[in-house]
Design a protein around this motif. Structure first.
Motif, PDB file in Angstrom:
ATOM      1  N   GLY A   1      14.235  -3.599  13.227  1.00 27.77           N
ATOM      2  CA  GLY A   1      15.025  -2.577  12.537  1.00 27.77           C
ATOM      3  C   GLY A   1      14.795  -2.692  11.030  1.00 27.77           C
ATOM      4  N   LEU A   2      15.725  -2.139  10.260  1.00 24.41           N
ATOM      5  CA  LEU A   2      15.552  -2.112   8.810  1.00 24.41           C
ATOM      6  C   LEU A   2      15.466  -3.517   8.222  1.00 24.41           C
ATOM      7  CD1 LEU A   2      18.183   0.695   8.127  1.00 24.41           C
ATOM      8  CD2 LEU A   2      15.706   0.908   7.868  1.00 24.41           C
TER       9      LEU A   2
ATOM     10  N   PHE B   1       9.602  -9.119  17.532  1.00 23.56           N
ATOM     11  CA  PHE B   1       9.763  -8.594  18.896  1.00 23.56           C
ATOM     12  C   PHE B   1      10.898  -7.577  18.880  1.00 23.56           C
ATOM     13  CE2 PHE B   1       7.539 -12.493  19.306  1.00 23.56           C
ATOM     14  CZ  PHE B   1       6.683 -12.330  20.390  1.00 23.56           C
ATOM     15  N   GLU B   2      10.596  -6.368  19.313  1.00 20.38           N
ATOM     16  CA  GLU B   2      11.569  -5.276  19.237  1.00 20.38           C
ATOM     17  C   GLU B   2      11.826  -4.717  20.644  1.00 20.38           C
ATOM     18  OE1 GLU B   2      13.649  -3.564  17.111  1.00 20.38           O
ATOM     19  OE2 GLU B   2      13.983  -2.241  18.818  1.00 20.38           O
ATOM     20  N   ARG B   3      13.097  -4.554  20.951  1.00 14.28           N
ATOM     21  CA  ARG B   3      13.512  -4.055  22.267  1.00 14.28           C
ATOM     22  C   ARG B   3      13.014  -2.630  22.545  1.00 14.28           C
ATOM     23  NH1 ARG B   3      19.799  -2.935  22.429  1.00 14.28           N
ATOM     24  NH2 ARG B   3      19.034  -1.423  20.939  1.00 14.28           N
TER      25      ARG B   3
ATOM     26  N   ALA C   1      22.604   5.947   2.749  1.00 12.62           N
ATOM     27  CA  ALA C   1      22.680   5.864   1.290  1.00 12.62           C
ATOM     28  C   ALA C   1      22.138   4.512   0.847  1.00 12.62           C
ATOM     29  CB  ALA C   1      24.130   6.026   0.844  1.00 12.62           C
TER      30      ALA C   1
ATOM     31  N   ARG D   1      16.377   6.910   7.829  1.00  9.81           N
ATOM     32  CA  ARG D   1      16.321   5.595   8.486  1.00  9.81           C
ATOM     33  C   ARG D   1      14.936   5.353   9.087  1.00  9.81           C
ATOM     34  NH1 ARG D   1      19.902   2.071  11.155  1.00  9.81           N
ATOM     35  NH2 ARG D   1      21.731   3.352  10.753  1.00  9.81           N
TER      36      ARG D   1
ATOM     37  N   ALA E   1      17.506 -10.677  13.791  1.00 13.63           N
ATOM     38  CA  ALA E   1      17.747  -9.467  12.995  1.00 13.63           C
ATOM     39  C   ALA E   1      18.002  -8.344  13.988  1.00 13.63           C
ATOM     40  CB  ALA E   1      16.537  -9.167  12.115  1.00 13.63           C
ATOM     41  N   ASP E   2      18.742  -8.676  15.048  1.00 14.93           N
ATOM     42  CA  ASP E   2      18.871  -7.753  16.172  1.00 14.93           C
ATOM     43  C   ASP E   2      20.203  -7.007  16.205  1.00 14.93           C
ATOM     44  OD1 ASP E   2      19.827 -10.305  16.661  1.00 14.93           O
ATOM     45  OD2 ASP E   2      19.365 -10.313  18.788  1.00 14.93           O
TER      46      ASP E   2
ATOM     47  N   ALA F   1      21.559 -10.523  20.385  1.00 17.77           N
ATOM     48  CA  ALA F   1      21.403 -11.487  21.481  1.00 17.77           C
ATOM     49  C   ALA F   1      21.280 -12.903  20.918  1.00 17.77           C
ATOM     50  CB  ALA F   1      20.157 -11.137  22.292  1.00 17.77           C
TER      51      ALA F   1
ATOM     52  N   TYR G   1      32.651   8.305  15.393  1.00 14.22           N
ATOM     53  CA  TYR G   1      31.874   9.249  14.587  1.00 14.22           C
ATOM     54  C   TYR G   1      30.899  10.030  15.446  1.00 14.22           C
ATOM     55  CZ  TYR G   1      27.672   6.252  14.612  1.00 14.22           C
ATOM     56  OH  TYR G   1      26.561   5.522  14.987  1.00 14.22           O
TER      57      TYR G   1
ATOM     58  N   PRO H   1      30.747   2.018   7.940  1.00 20.45           N
ATOM     59  CA  PRO H   1      29.772   2.547   6.963  1.00 20.45           C
ATOM     60  C   PRO H   1      30.353   3.216   5.713  1.00 20.45           C
ATOM     61  CG  PRO H   1      29.994   4.059   8.796  1.00 20.45           C
ATOM     62  CD  PRO H   1      30.903   2.911   9.102  1.00 20.45           C
TER      63      PRO H   1
ATOM     64  N   GLY I   1      28.660   2.761   2.409  1.00 19.14           N
ATOM     65  CA  GLY I   1      27.203   2.953   2.454  1.00 19.14           C
ATOM     66  C   GLY I   1      26.482   1.681   2.051  1.00 19.14           C
ATOM     67  N   GLN I   2      26.946   0.535   2.586  1.00 23.44           N
ATOM     68  CA  GLN I   2      26.404  -0.745   2.112  1.00 23.44           C
ATOM     69  C   GLN I   2      25.840  -1.652   3.200  1.00 23.44           C
ATOM     70  OE1 GLN I   2      25.933  -2.172  -0.984  1.00 23.44           O
ATOM     71  NE2 GLN I   2      26.329  -0.147  -1.800  1.00 23.44           N
TER      72      GLN I   2
ATOM     73  N   MET J   1      23.285  -1.582   5.315  1.00 30.71           N
ATOM     74  CA  MET J   1      21.844  -1.818   5.182  1.00 30.71           C
ATOM     75  C   MET J   1      21.534  -2.516   3.846  1.00 30.71           C
ATOM     76  SD  MET J   1      19.067   1.211   4.568  1.00 30.71           S
ATOM     77  CE  MET J   1      19.978   1.921   3.208  1.00 30.71           C
TER      78      MET J   1
HETATM   79  C1  FAD Z   1      27.133   6.036  11.025  1.00 32.14           C
HETATM   80  C2  FAD Z   1      26.537   4.953  10.180  1.00 32.14           C
HETATM   81  C3  FAD Z   1      26.186   5.236   8.870  1.00 32.14           C
HETATM   82  C4  FAD Z   1      25.657   4.242   8.062  1.00 32.14           C
HETATM   83  N1  FAD Z   1      25.355   4.529   6.772  1.00 32.14           N
HETATM   84  C5  FAD Z   1      24.891   3.562   5.959  1.00 32.14           C
HETATM   85  C6  FAD Z   1      24.553   3.858   4.610  1.00 32.14           C
HETATM   86  O1  FAD Z   1      24.691   5.003   4.160  1.00 32.14           O
HETATM   87  N2  FAD Z   1      24.090   2.856   3.827  1.00 32.14           N
HETATM   88  C7  FAD Z   1      23.932   1.570   4.293  1.00 32.14           C
HETATM   89  O2  FAD Z   1      23.527   0.708   3.514  1.00 32.14           O
HETATM   90  N3  FAD Z   1      24.220   1.280   5.567  1.00 32.14           N
HETATM   91  C8  FAD Z   1      24.692   2.228   6.419  1.00 32.14           C
HETATM   92  N4  FAD Z   1      24.962   1.940   7.723  1.00 32.14           N
HETATM   93  C9  FAD Z   1      24.745   0.575   8.208  1.00 32.14           C
HETATM   94  C10 FAD Z   1      23.303   0.347   8.622  1.00 32.14           C
HETATM   95  O3  FAD Z   1      22.944   1.286   9.614  1.00 32.14           O
HETATM   96  C11 FAD Z   1      23.138  -1.047   9.152  1.00 32.14           C
HETATM   97  O4  FAD Z   1      23.738  -1.982   8.296  1.00 32.14           O
HETATM   98  C12 FAD Z   1      21.659  -1.385   9.289  1.00 32.14           C
HETATM   99  O5  FAD Z   1      21.052  -0.532  10.227  1.00 32.14           O
HETATM  100  C13 FAD Z   1      21.499  -2.833   9.713  1.00 32.14           C
HETATM  101  O6  FAD Z   1      20.149  -3.096   9.934  1.00 32.14           O
HETATM  102  P1  FAD Z   1      19.732  -4.242  10.933  1.00 32.14           P
HETATM  103  O7  FAD Z   1      18.245  -4.242  10.919  1.00 32.14           O
HETATM  104  O8  FAD Z   1      20.473  -5.488  10.621  1.00 32.14           O
HETATM  105  O9  FAD Z   1      20.278  -3.770  12.354  1.00 32.14           O
HETATM  106  P2  FAD Z   1      19.790  -2.496  13.239  1.00 32.14           P
HETATM  107  O10 FAD Z   1      19.479  -1.357  12.364  1.00 32.14           O
HETATM  108  O11 FAD Z   1      20.824  -2.364  14.272  1.00 32.14           O
HETATM  109  O12 FAD Z   1      18.436  -3.035  13.864  1.00 32.14           O
HETATM  110  C14 FAD Z   1      18.410  -4.011  14.877  1.00 32.14           C
HETATM  111  C15 FAD Z   1      17.104  -3.895  15.646  1.00 32.14           C
HETATM  112  O13 FAD Z   1      17.066  -4.927  16.638  1.00 32.14           O
HETATM  113  C16 FAD Z   1      16.693  -4.359  17.880  1.00 32.14           C
HETATM  114  N5  FAD Z   1      17.314  -5.183  18.929  1.00 32.14           N
HETATM  115  C17 FAD Z   1      18.627  -5.232  19.277  1.00 32.14           C
HETATM  116  N6  FAD Z   1      18.820  -6.108  20.289  1.00 32.14           N
HETATM  117  C18 FAD Z   1      17.593  -6.615  20.576  1.00 32.14           C
HETATM  118  C19 FAD Z   1      17.160  -7.576  21.532  1.00 32.14           C
HETATM  119  N7  FAD Z   1      18.000  -8.168  22.389  1.00 32.14           N
HETATM  120  N8  FAD Z   1      15.836  -7.875  21.560  1.00 32.14           N
HETATM  121  C20 FAD Z   1      14.952  -7.286  20.692  1.00 32.14           C
HETATM  122  N9  FAD Z   1      15.320  -6.370  19.779  1.00 32.14           N
HETATM  123  C21 FAD Z   1      16.627  -6.037  19.705  1.00 32.14           C
HETATM  124  C22 FAD Z   1      17.234  -2.945  17.845  1.00 32.14           C
HETATM  125  O14 FAD Z   1      16.551  -2.112  18.742  1.00 32.14           O
HETATM  126  C23 FAD Z   1      16.975  -2.572  16.379  1.00 32.14           C
HETATM  127  O15 FAD Z   1      15.690  -2.048  16.181  1.00 32.14           O
HETATM  128  C24 FAD Z   1      25.478   2.930   8.573  1.00 32.14           C
HETATM  129  C25 FAD Z   1      25.806   2.641   9.892  1.00 32.14           C
HETATM  130  C26 FAD Z   1      26.331   3.648  10.702  1.00 32.14           C
HETATM  131  C27 FAD Z   1      26.702   3.319  12.118  1.00 32.14           C
END
Ligand code: FAD
Length: 444
Positions: free
Chosen positions: A11-12, A31-33, A51, A105, A160-161, A166, A188, A307, A310-311, A313
């Motif tokens: 993910g991000l 490794f991505e699901r 954002a 995203r 970073a999942d 998990a 939402y 969210p 907007g922080q 990510m």
């Molecule tokens: C409605 C909404 C609006 C948002 N708006 C904002 C915003 O404006 N600004 C901001 O900064 N943040 C925002 N966020 C928060 C932001 O989306 C998250 O903080 C960010 O996506 C976190 O990134 P991450 O990579 O930690 O997790 P994720 O984006 O959840 O990525 C996790 C990754 O791990 C993978 N994964 C999960 N489980 C497994 C597994 N068992 N095995 C392998 N892979 C796996 C998933 O498929 C995914 O690709 C918002 C969130 C929501 C819900």
């Protein structure tokens, strides 16, 4: 010393972390699901755009991708509030030129995956982490297509999942780490305002649009293709909730009476309403975020939040930058490094979660309240006169890298002070006076 690193989740945050780690010379496998985002059509559901603010940019600059990200980001200089009659008012986010940015995203994720890959990271898709031995940095993945399982051994395993991590589950189950998940009373749903003729934006694209309605709200952020991704945040149950919105008539009536200028821009509203999921929101708290020098959590896996600032990510990107700094500081002492990372980041994650909950009230309620808007004007004037004495809370969170925990503490103190300023009976007339500015000086 070069390490073998397994990152769970592309993910991000996982993708940016991979880029950081490859730049440090490590051998990284992600490794991505899910299947490869680059071959997939993105469906509506999980915030198509986000954002992006200072903490994100700081992390991008450090790893050298800020210029590439700028190309796909739309600056938003202000909030535009839409009232129930469709009248508009606005409020700048900061001083002239200061903006938060709307970014896709998927586009951002693809960019970072490509940069990580270019720097040597190996990406594997359709691989779901189903188990892990965190003390030995071994993760087991099940291929979602073939159902075959494989165990991957490394020097370090990074979870970073995301919010349903998990890797975190193993920390909690096998190592009794603290864990708490609290779902909030609001859900939402995402909706899309389509582009106008020739890809034009039907609303001001350089603003974040809010329809504040007290207990609930709708927001819209621009996309590069002329459309806007909008999100309705509403209670699960009770008045004006999702519960009562089932038939076409109910949905139409709700939007027509509460968001009249919005419904005019969305011809297929009910179709979207039916197709797009309604999702829950919650806060994840866990501690510690590591096991020895072999496993680590990052991003939402460690600290998912609601969210409203907007922080989420941005905080995950900040984790990557801080981890990189701590790796410089601690050298080969990874155990010490991860211990400090957990200890330093946890209060900031807590601070962000408190800030995010508080900003929900500000967005859905405060932005429609003349007294709140006046308070913000006074704070801005004072901050411009005495920048060394006052940084507005929104500025601290979105336009600086002030630790979230400090911003939260300072913000609470400021709020208390402002209550005293706002209690002056004729504050609407005297807010710009020297008397008020001097009173503020005496209080800080
Ligand atoms: C409605 C909404 C609006 C948002 N708006 C904002 C915003 O404006 N600004 C901001 O900064 N943040 C925002 N966020 C928060 C932001 O989306 C998250 O903080 C960010 O996506 C976190 O990134 P991450 O990579 O930690 O997790 P994720 O984006 O959840 O990525 C996790 C990754 O791990 C993978 N994964 C999960 N489980 C497994 C597994 N068992 N095995 C392998 N892979 C796996 C998933 O498929 C995914 O690709 C918002 C969130 C929501 C819900």
């Amino acid at each position: 010393m070069q390490k073998e690193i397994t990152i769970v989740g592309a993910g991000l945050v996982g993708s940016l972390c991979a880029l950081y780690m490859t730049k440090r010379g490590h051998k990284v496998s992600i490794f991505e699901r899910r299947k490869d985002l680059r071959s997939e059509t993105i469906t509506a559901g999980k915030s198509i755009n986000l954002a992006l603010s200072e903490r994100g940019w700081t992390a991008f600059k450090k790893v050298g991708i800020d210029t590439e990200v700028k190309n796909i980001a739309i600056p938003m200089y202000k909030r535009i509030m839409h009232d129930e009659k469709g009248n508009l008012s606005d409020q700048a986010y900061g001083n002239k030129g200061q903006a938060i940015y709307s970014v896709s995203r998927a586009a951002l994720n693809v960019l970072m995956m490509e940069m990580a890959e270019k720097n040597g990271a190996k990406l594997y898709f359709d691989e779901k982490c189903v188990d892990a031995n965190l003390e030995q940095a071994i993760a087991t993945f099940k291929n979602t297509k073939t159902t075959t399982e494989q165990s991957i051994s490394a020097d370090l395993l990074i979870g970073a999942d995301g919010s349903l991590s998990a890797v975190r589950e193993q920390m909690v189950k096998k190592h009794q780490h603290e864990y708490e998940y609290n779902e909030i009373a609001h859900d939402y749903k995402e909706l899309l305002i389509p582009a106008g003729k020739n890809g034009t934006h039907l609303l001001d694209k350089n603003a974040l649009h809010i329809w504040p309605r007290g207990e609930f709200m709708l927001i819209a952020l621009a996309n590069l293709d002329g459309s806007f991704t909008c999100t309705l945040f509403a209670p699960k149950k009770g008045k004006n909730s999702f519960e009562g919105l089932n038939s076409q008539q109910e949905v139409k009536k709700y939007f027509k009476t509460i968001f009249p200028d919005f419904i005019a821009l969305v011809p297929n509203l009910y179709e979207q309403w039916n197709t797009n999921p309604t999702s829950a929101l919650g806060v994840v708290r866990t501690y510690p975020w590591h096991i020895n020098d072999t496993a680590l959590l990052i991003g939402d896996a460690a600290h998912a939040t609601v969210p409203f600032y907007g922080q989420g990510m941005n905080a995950g990107f900040e984790d990557c930058r801080i981890l990189d700094e701590l790796l410089d500081e601690f050298g080969n002492n990874l155990k010490g490094c991860f211990k400090k990372y957990s200890k330093q980041r946890k209060p900031n994650a807590d601070g962000l979660q408190d800030l995010s909950m508080q900003n929900f009230v500000v967005m859905r309620d405060g932005t429609a309240d003349p007294k709140f808007l006046l308070q913000k004007k006074i704070e801005k004037k004072f901050a411009n006169l005495y920048p060394e004495k006052w940084t507005p809370l929104y500025t601290m969170v979105s336009f600086t890298n002030t630790p979230y925990a400090d911003a939260w503490k300072i913000g609470m103190k400021q709020e208390k002070m402002m209550q005293s300023i706002m209690s002056a009976p004729n504050i609407e007339e005297i807010w710009e006076s020297d008397e008020i500015m001097q009173k503020m000086c005496s209080l800080v």
